[in-house]
Scaffold this active site. Structure first.
Site, PDB file in Angstrom:
ATOM      1  N   ASP A 138      -4.148 -46.006 -50.110  1.00  0.00           N
ATOM      2  CA  ASP A 138      -5.005 -44.819 -48.785  1.00  0.00           C
ATOM      3  C   ASP A 138      -6.167 -44.508 -49.704  1.00  0.00           C
ATOM      4  O   ASP A 138      -5.720 -45.380 -51.350  1.00  0.00           O
ATOM      5  CB  ASP A 138      -4.888 -43.582 -48.598  1.00  0.00           C
ATOM      6  CG  ASP A 138      -5.326 -43.401 -47.518  1.00  0.00           C
ATOM      7  OD1 ASP A 138      -6.784 -43.159 -47.354  1.00  0.00           O
ATOM      8  OD2 ASP A 138      -4.514 -42.797 -45.902  1.00  0.00           O
ATOM      9  N   ASP A 177       1.381  -1.280  -0.044  1.00  0.00           N
ATOM     10  CA  ASP A 177      -0.482  -0.295   0.107  1.00  0.00           C
ATOM     11  C   ASP A 177       1.029   1.562   0.046  1.00  0.00           C
ATOM     12  O   ASP A 177       1.847   1.465   0.534  1.00  0.00           O
ATOM     13  CB  ASP A 177      -0.866  -0.358   1.457  1.00  0.00           C
ATOM     14  CG  ASP A 177      -1.779   1.117   1.148  1.00  0.00           C
ATOM     15  OD1 ASP A 177      -2.476   1.773   0.094  1.00  0.00           O
ATOM     16  OD2 ASP A 177      -1.820   2.181   2.190  1.00  0.00           O
ATOM     17  N   ARG A 180      -2.308 -45.730 -36.395  1.00  0.00           N
ATOM     18  CA  ARG A 180      -3.736 -45.463 -36.454  1.00  0.00           C
ATOM     19  C   ARG A 180      -5.241 -45.960 -37.175  1.00  0.00           C
ATOM     20  O   ARG A 180      -5.322 -45.539 -37.621  1.00  0.00           O
ATOM     21  CB  ARG A 180      -4.168 -43.591 -36.237  1.00  0.00           C
ATOM     22  CG  ARG A 180      -2.968 -43.511 -34.313  1.00  0.00           C
ATOM     23  CD  ARG A 180      -3.230 -41.656 -34.610  1.00  0.00           C
ATOM     24  NE  ARG A 180      -2.620 -41.423 -35.697  1.00  0.00           N
ATOM     25  CZ  ARG A 180      -3.381 -40.133 -35.860  1.00  0.00           C
ATOM     26  NH1 ARG A 180      -3.541 -39.350 -35.066  1.00  0.00           N
ATOM     27  NH2 ARG A 180      -2.543 -39.481 -37.006  1.00  0.00           N
ATOM     28  N   GLY A 195      -6.184 -46.913 -52.937  1.00  0.00           N
ATOM     29  CA  GLY A 195      -7.314 -48.473 -53.364  1.00  0.00           C
ATOM     30  C   GLY A 195      -7.598 -48.355 -52.163  1.00  0.00           C
ATOM     31  O   GLY A 195      -7.811 -47.909 -51.292  1.00  0.00           O
ATOM     32  N   ASP A 196      -8.761 -49.541 -51.312  1.00  0.00           N
ATOM     33  CA  ASP A 196      -9.776 -49.722 -50.467  1.00  0.00           C
ATOM     34  C   ASP A 196      -8.745 -51.578 -49.706  1.00  0.00           C
ATOM     35  O   ASP A 196      -8.513 -52.204 -50.962  1.00  0.00           O
ATOM     36  CB  ASP A 196     -10.617 -50.386 -50.670  1.00  0.00           C
ATOM     37  CG  ASP A 196     -11.524 -50.415 -49.913  1.00  0.00           C
ATOM     38  OD1 ASP A 196     -11.035 -51.222 -48.746  1.00  0.00           O
ATOM     39  OD2 ASP A 196     -12.715 -50.362 -49.451  1.00  0.00           O
ATOM     40  N   PHE A 197      -8.307 -50.842 -48.267  1.00  0.00           N
ATOM     41  CA  PHE A 197      -7.186 -52.081 -47.677  1.00  0.00           C
ATOM     42  C   PHE A 197      -8.602 -52.623 -47.280  1.00  0.00           C
ATOM     43  O   PHE A 197      -7.514 -54.520 -47.217  1.00  0.00           O
ATOM     44  CB  PHE A 197      -6.691 -52.028 -46.969  1.00  0.00           C
ATOM     45  CG  PHE A 197      -7.035 -51.235 -46.261  1.00  0.00           C
ATOM     46  CD1 PHE A 197      -7.721 -50.602 -45.165  1.00  0.00           C
ATOM     47  CD2 PHE A 197      -6.184 -49.794 -45.340  1.00  0.00           C
ATOM     48  CE1 PHE A 197      -8.551 -50.568 -44.272  1.00  0.00           C
ATOM     49  CE2 PHE A 197      -6.628 -49.065 -44.325  1.00  0.00           C
ATOM     50  CZ  PHE A 197      -7.760 -49.643 -43.689  1.00  0.00           C
TER      51      PHE A 197
HETATM   52  N1  SAM Z   1      -1.805 -43.351 -41.004  1.00  0.00           N
HETATM   53  C1  SAM Z   1      -2.450 -42.252 -40.645  1.00  0.00           C
HETATM   54  C2  SAM Z   1      -1.617 -41.283 -39.658  1.00  0.00           C
HETATM   55  O1  SAM Z   1      -1.819 -41.852 -38.666  1.00  0.00           O
HETATM   56  O2  SAM Z   1      -1.894 -40.199 -39.883  1.00  0.00           O
HETATM   57  C3  SAM Z   1      -3.935 -41.796 -41.076  1.00  0.00           C
HETATM   58  C4  SAM Z   1      -4.558 -42.500 -39.821  1.00  0.00           C
HETATM   59  S1  SAM Z   1      -6.146 -42.501 -39.980  1.00  0.00           S
HETATM   60  C5  SAM Z   1      -7.237 -42.264 -38.236  1.00  0.00           C
HETATM   61  C6  SAM Z   1      -7.604 -43.375 -41.207  1.00  0.00           C
HETATM   62  C7  SAM Z   1      -6.491 -43.327 -42.111  1.00  0.00           C
HETATM   63  O3  SAM Z   1      -6.478 -45.120 -43.135  1.00  0.00           O
HETATM   64  C8  SAM Z   1      -7.912 -42.653 -43.883  1.00  0.00           C
HETATM   65  O4  SAM Z   1      -6.063 -42.036 -44.011  1.00  0.00           O
HETATM   66  C9  SAM Z   1      -8.674 -42.902 -44.211  1.00  0.00           C
HETATM   67  O5  SAM Z   1      -8.423 -42.676 -44.666  1.00  0.00           O
HETATM   68  C10 SAM Z   1      -6.963 -44.790 -43.969  1.00  0.00           C
HETATM   69  N2  SAM Z   1      -8.595 -45.734 -44.270  1.00  0.00           N
HETATM   70  C11 SAM Z   1      -9.706 -45.422 -43.879  1.00  0.00           C
HETATM   71  N3  SAM Z   1     -10.673 -47.195 -44.591  1.00  0.00           N
HETATM   72  C12 SAM Z   1      -9.788 -47.536 -46.012  1.00  0.00           C
HETATM   73  C13 SAM Z   1      -9.856 -47.627 -46.535  1.00  0.00           C
HETATM   74  N4  SAM Z   1     -10.616 -49.099 -46.677  1.00  0.00           N
HETATM   75  N5  SAM Z   1      -8.957 -48.566 -47.632  1.00  0.00           N
HETATM   76  C14 SAM Z   1      -7.737 -48.111 -47.670  1.00  0.00           C
HETATM   77  N6  SAM Z   1      -7.297 -46.770 -46.869  1.00  0.00           N
HETATM   78  C15 SAM Z   1      -8.127 -46.236 -45.653  1.00  0.00           C
END
Ligand code: SAM
Length: 683
Positions: A550, A88, A592, A575-577
């Protein structure tokens, strides 16, 4: 006294300044002190007539301000400070005490009484040391002192007086002037500590800290002292009556320890009134006065005083003998109210932190979305009104947001004399929150705000039904969010890719370097999104080439994210995994990915990987493993529930899933960087 070492004694302590004065804050900040500001609610209404000397009034007011905050914080802020500083400042002339003028006429009255004369500026300072005990009692230890500086004003003409008053400067200042600004022009000379006139006697304060921390530190010093205890209802007043051996003679003043039960320390008790005379208890040590020669004037009294004893007057101190062996360091104890009501303070604090967590998240999201961190990175030092103008928001709202960010450690605010506080980014914000930082998390923050937040607001349904909440949050059912939701809209896709990219950049290095991968030449990053993780793998392993695989919607956008100097060891395949043939590789990276899917889908994907693998090939999983049950992984699991139909898993759950497809020899590294690394080899 070495200034740095004195101030550094306070680092790591919760130091609180019980004053809203920007000038005091600036003085202490400039000295390198880190502190919180909690303005005192103590009303400066002590009866000045009760004090024989004006500095007694300043010291008592400082003490009451500091104690009010020290008592309030454990109850209202749910934290006990280590140190509370109260101050103060008053101006005295012709036996009158001048505080802050209430209006222009009051300012005129004050300034004309100072014109052509020497006056004294006293700052009373109280340092309350709070010691929290196990039983939640708090001991308060008080150190108080004052500093006097003599100032002589020139003869002030009426014109000059009114010009100065009309500048507005006098209004919030003791004596009606600010020596550090325009008021400096009124001053002929200053004898003593200049900063004392500004509002805080820094030099004397540091000397006092030196006494407290450098010369009186061992707990045994304090424990060796005996106490006189007096109980009064729920509080205990502790009076120290034995000598404090390490206190130097020049700086000690001990109070005569007269215990005054009526003024004992109830948390909400009104301030004590000063006695007309100080009496000495038989056990109390003699009062000891010190004079500090900072000028011709007698300045710089300091005392370690009993909290609920009262200010002493110079004449009384002078009448008492010096005795360096007999200083006292009184303590006061007030019983915590929480204990009385059976509350555990730290538990209550934790619950409130959790309840408020969403507000902190939303404040961060909002500031990020409104580009506050980008703005303050390029233009540090803007005030709230300037920020408001730039982000096209209300000044009131911007002020609230900026202050919330300061309280969360995202921004720093700098108090400036006569100006509004200036804001700038903290290191944390510069590193992670501005959009152009190498480790910017802005993409992930926007994803959290725009996607995770709405999904989490339906968490209860997610828990009840065990399903994702896309329909409730976004009005559209989604079995596969990547195909149904995320990639249907360009902006949502970009936002999601940005989010993945930012997290992968922050976590990628720790993941990529978790194992020696020198035996692998080719890798396929399944669901590799923007390629951020793949680039980290090629950086860490010079022999490795990585194919990012992807969905087509992602691959077509991925080039926007490629680093400037692209590495031709990273290539992209659409492609589609679940459906398409996987590119051939020695190592399959799943960063992830598995947490997005329920077990049946995981088995489908692993079976396709197993088909593509020969013995010696491996699967590399980067996920948050649930084993540690850290809040992060457990909350991430809730996130997967609300967002996908997946879940986070434990190490052994991943090992189990992989063993069904002929993978073994698993190894795990917990990177402590959000993602854990897991590898299993095709047998
Ligand atoms: N691996 C990356 C990372 O750690 O930063 C991205 C992870 S993100 C949660 C999931 C990824 O899986 C996305 O890029 C998504 O497009 C891809 N994804 C999801 N379904 C898929 C599919 N059927 N075939 C190919 N990629 C796919």
């Amino acid at each position: 006294m070495v200034l740095n070492s004195v101030i550094s004694k306070l680092s790591g302590k919760l130091v609180v300044l019980a004053s809203a004065s920007p000038r005091r804050q600036e003085i202490l900040r400039n000295a390198g002190l880190r502190f919180e500001v909690v303005p005192s609610w103590f009303k400066e209404t002590l009866d000045k007539g009760l004090f024989k000397a004006p500095h007694g009034y300043a010291v008592e007011t400082a003490k009451q301000k500091a104690l009010e905050v020290a008592r309030r914080m454990p109850l209202k802020h749910l934290k006990t400070p280590d140190i509370v500083i109260g101050a103060d400042t008053i101006v005295t002339v012709d036996g009158m005490i001048l505080e802050k003028p209430v209006d222009k006429h009051d300012a005129y009255r004050m300034l004309s009484s100072l014109s052509g004369k020497e006056h004294s500026v006293f700052t009373g300072v109280a340092i309350v040391l709070c010691h929290e005990k196990q039983n939640e009692e708090v001991d308060y230890q008080l150190v108080e002192f004052y500093e006097e500086t003599k100032v002589k004003f020139a003869d002030l003409s009426e014109n000059l007086l009114w010009e100065y008053i009309n500048s507005g400067e006098p209004m919030d200042k003791a004596g009606g002037y600010g020596i550090q600004a325009l008021g400096g022009m009124l001053v002929e000379y200053v004898h003593g500590d200049f900063l004392n006139v500004v509002g805080f006697p820094l030099n004397h304060f540091c000397k006092q800290l030196d006494i407290i921390y450098n010369r009186c530190t061992s707990s045994s010093d304090q424990e060796s002292l005996s106490f006189f205890l007096s109980h009064n209802g729920t509080q205990t007043t502790t009076i120290l009556t034995e000598p404090l051996p390490n206190l130097p003679a020049q700086s000690r003043h001990n109070s005569s320890a007269k215990h005054n039960p009526s003024s004992s320390l109830r948390p909400n008790s009104p301030p004590v009134s000063p006695p007309e005379h100080t009496q000495k208890s038989p056990s109390a040590s003699p009062t000891h006065e010190v004079k500090r020669n900072s000028s011709e004037s007698e300045v710089g009294e300091s005392s370690l005083m009993l909290v609920n004893s009262l200010s002493k007057h110079t004449d009384e101190r002078e009448a008492q003998p010096r005795d360096s062996e007999n200083a006292t360091l009184p303590l006061m104890t007030s019983r915590g109210q929480h204990e009385d009501s059976g509350l555990k303070k730290e538990h209550l604090q934790r619950v409130i932190e959790l309840m408020d967590g969403f507000k902190a998240s939303k404040a961060l999201f909002t500031a990020s979305k409104m580009c506050v961190f980008d703005l303050l990175q390029s233009r540090p030092g803007l005030d709230a009104a300037q920020v408001a103008q730039e982000i096209k928001a209300s000044v009131k709202g911007t002020e609230c947001l900026l202050e919330a960010c300061v309280s969360l450690g995202l921004l720093k605010s700098k108090e400036r004399t006569f100006q509004k506080p200036a804001y700038e980014n903290t290191d944390l914000a510069s590193c992670f929150l501005r959009s152009d930082a190498p480790f910017s998390l802005q993409g992930y923050i926007h994803h959290c705000n725009d996607t995770v937040w709405p999904l989490f607001s339906h968490l209860e349904s997610a828990v009840r039904d065990g399903t994702n909440q896309h329909e409730k949050a976004f009005g559209k059912k989604s079995k596969d969010m990547f195909q149904d939701t995320f990639y249907n809209s360009h902006s949502v896709k970009l936002r999601f890719m940005n989010a993945m990219d930012s997290i992968a950049k922050v976590t990628g290095k720790a993941v990529a370097t978790a194992f020696d991968l020198s035996s692998f030449k080719t890798a396929c990053d399944l669901g590799g999104c923007t390629g951020a993780m793949a680039y980290e793998f090629t950086k860490a392993h010079p022999q490795l080439s990585v194919t990012v695989f992807d969905l087509p919607a992602v691959i077509e956008m991925s080039e926007h994210f490629h680093p400037l100097c692209t590495d031709n060891r990273v290539s992209f395949v659409a492609g589609d995994f679940f459906k398409d043939e996987l590119p051939k590789a020695d190592l399959y990276i799943l960063a992830r990915i598995l947490h997005d899917w329920p077990d049946d889908k995981v088995h489908l994907l692993l079976s396709k990987i197993a088909t593509a693998c020969t013995p010696g090939c491996a699967v590399f999983i980067a996920e948050t493993m649930l084993d540690g049950q850290t809040p992060y992984s457990a909350l991430q699991s809730l996130n997967m529930l609300a967002q996908t139909e997946g879940t986070e898993r434990t190490e052994s759950q991943y090992a189990d899933l992989l063993s069904k497809h002929g993978f073994g020899g698993t190894r795990v590294v917990h990177t402590t960087n959000f993602l854990d690394a897991f590898i299993a080899f095709k047998i």
